[in-house]
Enzyme design. Structure first.
Site, short mmCIF file in Angstrom:
data_model
loop_
_atom_site.label_atom_id
_atom_site.label_comp_id
_atom_site.label_asym_id
_atom_site.label_seq_id
_atom_site.Cartn_x
_atom_site.Cartn_y
_atom_site.Cartn_z
N GLU A 70 -2.05 -13.73 3.76
CA GLU A 70 -2.06 -12.27 3.92
C GLU A 70 -3.40 -11.79 4.47
OE1 GLU A 70 -1.33 -10.48 0.13
OE2 GLU A 70 -1.09 -8.44 0.92
N ASP A 117 -4.92 -0.46 0.92
CA ASP A 117 -4.72 -0.03 -0.47
C ASP A 117 -5.97 0.18 -1.32
OD1 ASP A 117 -2.15 -0.43 0.38
OD2 ASP A 117 -1.67 -1.99 -1.06
C1 DGY Z 1 0.92 -3.55 -3.32
O1 DGY Z 1 1.72 -3.68 -4.25
O2 DGY Z 1 -0.26 -3.89 -3.37
C2 DGY Z 1 1.44 -3.00 -2.05
O3 DGY Z 1 0.67 -3.34 -0.98
C3 DGY Z 1 1.62 -1.51 -2.10
O4 DGY Z 1 2.12 -1.11 -0.89
#
Ligand code: DGY
Length: 436
Positions: free
Chosen positions: A402, A170
């Site tokens: 994560e 992201d």
């Molecule tokens: C977030 O909200 O950061 C998600 O990973 C988008 O996919």
């Protein structure tokens, strides 16, 4: 120790599994079904509850659009603890979107093909699994057809992504080059992610302005692919996304072969595959960096930074042996010092590297999982085992988070991972790595 870790991983997956037949990535932070998360999660389930693995994929494909598109988030429930939610994305603007589920109007890496292949590899009852695969393989094929038909305007064999959230990585520093070409409004909105996770581990407000701006442009044109190709300020050929598509092509070719009776589709897949691998090698490899890089299709130039996506082509058998050797050398030289765990998500020698911030440096288990199998493909067994052992050590000591700090000494005596806790794909893939 191994059994204890597997048990904990199973408990996490069970707690995150929802009544609707899907698994949330992490409670609070990600309360819906995410496309690539679902795929990795199904691989974990396959090791101990094959029916749940099938359900996960069935539910995902149930949200497929009539044009073959599979969205990145499926909003199964009305939960306002996530931003931007269904009311912001408004998938109903697209005439072919699912009538059954609200979703986003963007996608995520095409994992489904190779996930089915993994489920087949893991399943004890191969006949039953092949029967299951036979019921939905055409949907996955249609998804690939969607990509090659709509996301490859120059007919190169490489598909584009139009949003950083489509990449899965992201807030990678790779995108900073693109943000420099944009000047979005200063939107007013309420972030929810930073109520669940420390803001220092998440993208900035200004980054979110860019993210939302791209969606606003796509929505103005009802998520029309041609319009997006023409107008989106973000249009990128991403090595990770394309490597996963190529890996999934290969999986579909094999699975159709096992099922039999689908020579036409196998032939088309083989044609896509040949062209994709050729262009991938010709266009995305940067000999000076010794790595694959992203190509900015909007501004017609390569984005010359090394990140963990740069090594993902190993997973899809894209480089020849010579080039694979170069990739591994680059990885070990830049990412693999004795003071580091493999594999940082972004080049630790680059000034944009940040060891705590999401995709700007931390280690991710899904990338390590791909890297492990990729290195094995080319018989780099020592490095592969290092990636596996580093993943296990991080999870064992820092928790089922994560993402993780790649520095062996990060100055903290009581280490913890970053981002969401009890994270489903960290659990799912560690089960696979420990059982392999
Ligand atoms: C977030 O909200 O950061 C998600 O990973 C988008 O996919």
């Amino acid at each position: 120790m191994k059994e204890k870790l597997i048990k904990k991983a199973i408990d996490i997956l069970e707690a995150n599994f929802q009544e609707g037949g899907f698994t949330i990535p992490s409670k609070g932070l990600y309360p819906f079904q995410w496309k690539w998360d679902s795929g990795f999660i199904a691989i974990g389930f396959a090791h101990y509850d094959i029916e749940k693995a099938k359900t996960e994929i069935k539910t995902l494909l149930d949200a497929q659009w009539e044009n073959g598109f599979i969205p990145h988030i499926i909003f199964h429930t009305d939960d306002d603890s996530y931003f931007p939610g269904a009311d912001f994305h408004r998938s109903e603007l697209h005439p072919l979107s699912s009538k059954k589920f609200k979703s986003t109007g963007m996608t995520q890496p095409p994992v489904t093909g190779f996930v089915l292949q993994e489920m087949y590899r893991i399943a004890e009852d191969k006949t039953d699994m092949l029967k299951f695969i036979g019921t939905l393989i055409d949907k996955v094929y249609d998804n690939h057809d969607y990509f090659y038909t709509n996301r490859d305007p120059n007919d190169e064999g490489l598909v584009y992504i139009y949003h950083n959230w489509e990449s899965g990585t992201d807030n990678s520093p790779v995108w900073d080059d693109i943000w420099k070409t944009m000047n979005p409004p200063d939107y007013t909105f309420e972030r929810k992610d930073t109520t669940h996770v420390d803001a220092s581990q998440r993208p900035s407000k200004r980054e979110y302005d860019h993210y939302l701006n791209i969606i606003e442009i796509a929505k103005e044109h009802n998520y029309d692919d041609d319009k997006i190709a023409e107008l989106s300020p973000f249009l990128v050929q991403d090595p990770l996304f394309n490597a996963m598509l190529i890996k999934s092509n290969e999986a579909l070719i094999e699975l159709y072969g096992l099922i039999g009776n689908n020579q036409e589709k196998q032939k088309t897949l083989t044609q896509w595959q040949k062209k994709s691998i050729q262009t991938f090698n010709d266009k995305l490899f940067d000999p000076k960096l010794g790595a694959y890089v992203h190509y900015d299709l909007r501004n017609k130039k390569a984005i010359r930074h090394i990140c963990s996506s740069s090594f993902s082509p190993l997973f899809a058998n894209i480089p020849d042996n010579e080039r694979a050797k170069i990739l591994v050398k680059t990885m070990l030289d830049k990412f693999g010092g004795d003071d580091k765990y493999l594999c940082a998500s972004f080049d630790p020698t680059n000034e944009r590297f940040n060891p705590k911030k999401y995709w700007r440096g931390p280690v991710w288990i899904n990338m390590n999982w791909m890297l492990y199998y990729g290195l094995k493909n080319y018989h780099f067994n020592t490095v592969a085992n290092r990636v596996k052992n580093d993943s296990v050590e991080l999870i064992e000591r820092d928790g089922f988070f994560e993402y993780f700090d790649c520095r062996k000494d990060n100055g903290e005596t009581l280490r913890k991972g970053y981002g969401g806790d009890n994270f489903s794909w960290s659990a799912a893939l560690i089960i696979d790595l420990l059982k392999t």
